[in-house]
Design a protein around this motif. Structure first.
Motif, mmCIF file in Angstrom:
data_model
loop_
_atom_site.group_PDB
_atom_site.id
_atom_site.type_symbol
_atom_site.label_atom_id
_atom_site.label_comp_id
_atom_site.label_asym_id
_atom_site.label_seq_id
_atom_site.Cartn_x
_atom_site.Cartn_y
_atom_site.Cartn_z
ATOM 1 N N GLU A 213 -55.806 -3.312 17.066
ATOM 2 C CA GLU A 213 -56.689 -3.810 16.002
ATOM 3 C C GLU A 213 -57.703 -4.794 16.580
ATOM 4 N N LYS A 214 -57.222 -5.737 17.405
ATOM 5 C CA LYS A 214 -58.110 -6.729 18.017
ATOM 6 C C LYS A 214 -59.194 -6.071 18.866
ATOM 7 N N LYS A 215 -58.837 -4.974 19.539
ATOM 8 C CA LYS A 215 -59.774 -4.281 20.418
ATOM 9 C C LYS A 215 -60.655 -3.283 19.667
ATOM 10 N N GLY A 216 -60.447 -3.134 18.365
ATOM 11 C CA GLY A 216 -61.295 -2.269 17.552
ATOM 12 C C GLY A 216 -60.922 -0.790 17.555
ATOM 13 N N TYR A 217 -59.656 -0.487 17.886
ATOM 14 C CA TYR A 217 -59.221 0.913 17.923
ATOM 15 C C TYR A 217 -58.431 1.337 16.702
ATOM 16 N N LEU A 218 -57.864 0.389 15.974
ATOM 17 C CA LEU A 218 -57.035 0.706 14.812
ATOM 18 C C LEU A 218 -57.434 -0.126 13.615
ATOM 19 N N GLU A 219 -57.210 0.465 12.453
ATOM 20 C CA GLU A 219 -57.351 -0.243 11.177
ATOM 21 C C GLU A 219 -56.112 0.057 10.354
ATOM 22 N N ARG A 220 -55.794 -0.851 9.456
ATOM 23 C CA ARG A 220 -54.666 -0.623 8.540
ATOM 24 C C ARG A 220 -55.207 -0.065 7.236
ATOM 25 N N GLY A 221 -54.529 0.952 6.739
ATOM 26 C CA GLY A 221 -54.891 1.529 5.451
ATOM 27 C C GLY A 221 -53.779 1.316 4.450
ATOM 28 N N ALA A 222 -54.107 1.412 3.186
ATOM 29 C CA ALA A 222 -53.101 1.261 2.141
ATOM 30 C C ALA A 222 -52.146 2.454 2.171
ATOM 31 N N SER A 223 -50.876 2.168 2.017
ATOM 32 C CA SER A 223 -49.876 3.228 1.981
ATOM 33 C C SER A 223 -49.793 3.797 0.572
ATOM 34 N N LYS B 85 -61.169 7.346 18.092
ATOM 35 C CA LYS B 85 -61.316 8.806 18.095
ATOM 36 C C LYS B 85 -62.098 9.263 19.321
ATOM 37 N N ALA B 86 -63.141 8.519 19.661
ATOM 38 C CA ALA B 86 -63.941 8.861 20.842
ATOM 39 C C ALA B 86 -63.107 8.714 22.111
ATOM 40 N N LEU B 87 -62.321 7.633 22.202
ATOM 41 C CA LEU B 87 -61.483 7.423 23.384
ATOM 42 C C LEU B 87 -60.442 8.531 23.518
ATOM 43 N N VAL B 88 -59.811 8.893 22.426
ATOM 44 C CA VAL B 88 -58.803 9.960 22.466
ATOM 45 C C VAL B 88 -59.455 11.263 22.909
ATOM 46 N N GLU B 89 -60.604 11.567 22.357
ATOM 47 C CA GLU B 89 -61.297 12.806 22.716
ATOM 48 C C GLU B 89 -61.696 12.816 24.196
ATOM 49 N N GLU B 90 -62.192 11.684 24.674
ATOM 50 C CA GLU B 90 -62.648 11.584 26.067
ATOM 51 C C GLU B 90 -61.508 11.641 27.072
ATOM 52 N N ILE C 8 -51.106 9.088 16.691
ATOM 53 C CA ILE C 8 -51.774 8.973 15.391
ATOM 54 C C ILE C 8 -52.771 10.115 15.202
ATOM 55 N N SER C 9 -53.492 10.445 16.261
ATOM 56 C CA SER C 9 -54.500 11.502 16.162
ATOM 57 C C SER C 9 -53.878 12.872 15.888
ATOM 58 N N GLN C 10 -52.625 13.055 16.278
ATOM 59 C CA GLN C 10 -51.948 14.338 16.094
ATOM 60 C C GLN C 10 -51.223 14.455 14.749
ATOM 61 N N CYS C 11 -51.083 13.352 14.027
ATOM 62 C CA CYS C 11 -50.383 13.371 12.740
ATOM 63 C C CYS C 11 -51.268 13.985 11.654
ATOM 64 N N LYS C 12 -50.660 14.800 10.792
ATOM 65 C CA LYS C 12 -51.407 15.417 9.692
ATOM 66 C C LYS C 12 -51.817 14.376 8.658
ATOM 67 N N GLU C 13 -50.917 13.441 8.379
ATOM 68 C CA GLU C 13 -51.188 12.334 7.468
ATOM 69 C C GLU C 13 -51.118 11.038 8.263
ATOM 70 N N LEU D 204 -51.597 3.638 9.665
ATOM 71 C CA LEU D 204 -52.386 3.372 10.860
ATOM 72 C C LEU D 204 -53.553 4.348 10.907
ATOM 73 N N LEU D 205 -54.756 3.821 10.952
ATOM 74 C CA LEU D 205 -55.961 4.643 10.938
ATOM 75 C C LEU D 205 -56.767 4.405 12.212
ATOM 76 N N LEU D 206 -57.196 5.490 12.830
ATOM 77 C CA LEU D 206 -58.037 5.380 14.025
ATOM 78 C C LEU D 206 -59.460 5.035 13.630
ATOM 79 N N THR D 207 -60.074 4.138 14.385
ATOM 80 C CA THR D 207 -61.499 3.864 14.192
ATOM 81 C C THR D 207 -62.289 4.939 14.939
ATOM 82 N N GLU D 208 -63.583 4.974 14.735
ATOM 83 C CA GLU D 208 -64.429 5.921 15.469
ATOM 84 C C GLU D 208 -64.329 5.675 16.970
ATOM 85 N N LYS D 209 -64.220 4.402 17.340
ATOM 86 C CA LYS D 209 -64.058 4.036 18.755
ATOM 87 C C LYS D 209 -62.784 4.673 19.332
#
Length: 147
Positions: free
Chosen positions: A69-79, A95-100, A38-43, A88-93
């Motif tokens: 979603e339950k663990k707070g890593y993903l959110e659903r966005g409108a298509s 994004k931080a995990l992916v970066e780390e 998800i982090s590598q996708c342009k859209e 599929l949208l990454l939460t800040e949590k």
């Protein structure tokens, strides 16, 4: 037959080594793979995009999405393309995990590229890709697109 058993042992060891190095992340390695994708996708991708990319079943991706979603890593966005679909949208949590963890997550690939040399590494990846395609085709009765 001995060479096939040796081959199976070699592939099995490779998979175990690669999986076991990723146990220091707070989510399953498959979930981490989804976050990195998800982090590598342009859209923002849909769950259907993830099914196609990973060549797995819809229920498998749905389970990962629900867990993340339950663990707070993903959110659903409108298509933007369909009312009943979502992105599929990454939460800040997340994004931080992916970066780390991306460096650690990809460390074995870097080690192999350095140790084997770029050309041999590329050949390995090409052969693994062909093997994956062959196995997926066999698994799916000739259809490589369904998981």
């Amino acid at each position: 037959m001995d060479s096939l058993l040796k081959s199976a042992d070699t592939v099995s060891l490779f998979c175990r080594i690669n999986i076991n190095t990723r146990q220091n992340i707070p989510i399953r390695s498959s979930e981490m793979g989804l976050l990195i994708y998800i982090s590598q996708c342009k859209e923002p991708p849909s769950s259907g995009d993830a099914v196609t990319f990973f060549k797995v079943s819809k229920p498998m991706v749905a389970g990962m999405v629900h867990s993340l979603e339950k663990k707070g890593y993903l959110e659903r966005g409108a298509s933007p393309s369909a009312r009943r679909r979502f992105t599929l949208l990454l939460t800040e949590k997340a994004k931080a995990l992916v970066e780390e963890t991306t460096g650690e997550y990809l460390k074995n690939m870097s080690l192999m590229r350095e140790g084997l040399g770029k050309k041999n590494f590329e050949t390995l990846i090409e052969l693994l890709d062909k093997a994956n395609q062959l196995l997926l085709k066999h698994k799916n009765g000739g259809d490589e697109t369904n998981g």
